[in-house]
Design a protein around this motif. Structure first.
Motif, PDB file in Angstrom:
ATOM      1  N   LEU A  38       0.838  -1.203   0.000  1.00 37.28           N
ATOM      2  CA  LEU A  38       0.000   0.000   0.000  1.00 37.28           C
ATOM      3  C   LEU A  38       0.876   1.257   0.000  1.00 37.28           C
ATOM      4  O   LEU A  38       0.617   2.207  -0.742  1.00 37.28           O
ATOM      5  N   ARG A  39       1.943   1.262   0.828  1.00 35.22           N
ATOM      6  CA  ARG A  39       2.863   2.407   0.852  1.00 35.22           C
ATOM      7  C   ARG A  39       3.521   2.608  -0.510  1.00 35.22           C
ATOM      8  O   ARG A  39       3.624   3.725  -1.011  1.00 35.22           O
ATOM      9  N   LYS A  40       3.965   1.511  -1.117  1.00 36.99           N
ATOM     10  CA  LYS A  40       4.592   1.598  -2.439  1.00 36.99           C
ATOM     11  C   LYS A  40       3.607   2.124  -3.470  1.00 36.99           C
ATOM     12  O   LYS A  40       3.960   2.938  -4.326  1.00 36.99           O
ATOM     13  N   GLN A  43       3.211   5.811  -2.891  1.00 36.10           N
ATOM     14  CA  GLN A  43       4.418   6.505  -3.347  1.00 36.10           C
ATOM     15  C   GLN A  43       4.439   6.600  -4.867  1.00 36.10           C
ATOM     16  O   GLN A  43       4.772   7.643  -5.433  1.00 36.10           O
ATOM     17  N   LEU A  44       4.078   5.505  -5.533  1.00 37.51           N
ATOM     18  CA  LEU A  44       4.051   5.494  -6.990  1.00 37.51           C
ATOM     19  C   LEU A  44       3.024   6.494  -7.521  1.00 37.51           C
ATOM     20  O   LEU A  44       3.305   7.242  -8.458  1.00 37.51           O
ATOM     21  N   GLU A  45       1.846   6.535  -6.896  1.00 42.51           N
ATOM     22  CA  GLU A  45       0.829   7.496  -7.323  1.00 42.51           C
ATOM     23  C   GLU A  45       1.310   8.926  -7.126  1.00 42.51           C
ATOM     24  O   GLU A  45       1.095   9.795  -7.979  1.00 42.51           O
ATOM     25  N   GLU A  48       3.821   9.679  -9.825  1.00 44.46           N
ATOM     26  CA  GLU A  48       3.138   9.902 -11.108  1.00 44.46           C
ATOM     27  C   GLU A  48       2.501  11.286 -11.140  1.00 44.46           C
ATOM     28  O   GLU A  48       2.561  11.986 -12.164  1.00 44.46           O
ATOM     29  N   THR A  49       1.911  11.703 -10.031  1.00 45.99           N
ATOM     30  CA  THR A  49       1.326  13.041  -9.946  1.00 45.99           C
ATOM     31  C   THR A  49       2.406  14.098 -10.113  1.00 45.99           C
ATOM     32  O   THR A  49       2.228  15.084 -10.843  1.00 45.99           O
ATOM     33  N   ASN A  50       3.535  13.891  -9.444  1.00 44.50           N
ATOM     34  CA  ASN A  50       4.654  14.828  -9.579  1.00 44.50           C
ATOM     35  C   ASN A  50       5.150  14.900 -11.014  1.00 44.50           C
ATOM     36  O   ASN A  50       5.466  15.989 -11.509  1.00 44.50           O
ATOM     37  N   VAL A  51       5.240  13.759 -11.683  1.00 45.77           N
ATOM     38  CA  VAL A  51       5.688  13.740 -13.078  1.00 45.77           C
ATOM     39  C   VAL A  51       4.740  14.555 -13.943  1.00 45.77           C
ATOM     40  O   VAL A  51       5.170  15.361 -14.776  1.00 45.77           O
ATOM     41  N   LEU A  52       3.438  14.371 -13.747  1.00 40.46           N
ATOM     42  CA  LEU A  52       2.463  15.128 -14.531  1.00 40.46           C
ATOM     43  C   LEU A  52       2.588  16.628 -14.270  1.00 40.46           C
ATOM     44  O   LEU A  52       2.571  17.432 -15.203  1.00 40.46           O
ATOM     45  N   GLN A  53       2.725  16.996 -13.003  1.00 46.65           N
ATOM     46  CA  GLN A  53       2.854  18.420 -12.661  1.00 46.65           C
ATOM     47  C   GLN A  53       4.131  19.011 -13.246  1.00 46.65           C
ATOM     48  O   GLN A  53       4.110  20.103 -13.817  1.00 46.65           O
TER      49      GLN A  53
END
Length: 127
Positions: A38-40, A43-45, A48-53
């Motif tokens: 769940l933590r991973k 973290q991945l989500e 991914e959000t950071n990459v989009l931003q």
């Protein structure tokens, strides 16, 4: 002699205890693994959000950079145009000065050949 009662060890008890402990350990491990997954996932989500931003921010910065370069080129072209206009204005002033000089020279030539009576009615009006 009096016998003291000592608990008799039951051979099935320790095996049952180790089996229960093993089951508890396996359950704890399953929960820990589930929490880790769940933590991973979170973290991945987040990544991914950071990459989009950051991708959007990069696009915005590239567009701003393009617009600023375009403005800079326009200012450079504007400065070149102003310099050209200044040069043309200076050339026009020089031509006007030369034309005035020629008119004055022509008037002086006419005046030097004219008689005082002719000069009485002639007035020079510079242009």
């Amino acid at each position: 002699m009096t016998k003291t009662s000592t608990p008799k060890s039951n051979p099935t008890k320790p095996a049952d205890m180790s089996g229960i402990k093993k089951q508890q350990r396996l359950a704890t491990n399953r929960e820990a693994a589930k929490a880790s997954r769940l933590r991973k996932k979170l973290q991945l989500e987040q990544l991914e959000t950071n990459v989009l931003q950051l991708t959007q921010q990069n696009k915005d910065l590239l567009e701003e950079n393009r617009l600023l370069r375009q403005k800079l080129n326009n200012y450079i072209n504007l400065d070149q145009y102003r310099a050209l206009l200044a040069q043309q204005a200076q050339e026009a002033q020089q031509q006007q000065a030369q034309q005035r000089l020629h008119r004055l020279q022509a008037a002086a030539s006419v005046a030097s050949k004219a008689t005082p009576a002719q000069l009485q009615y002639t007035t020079y009006i510079p242009r």
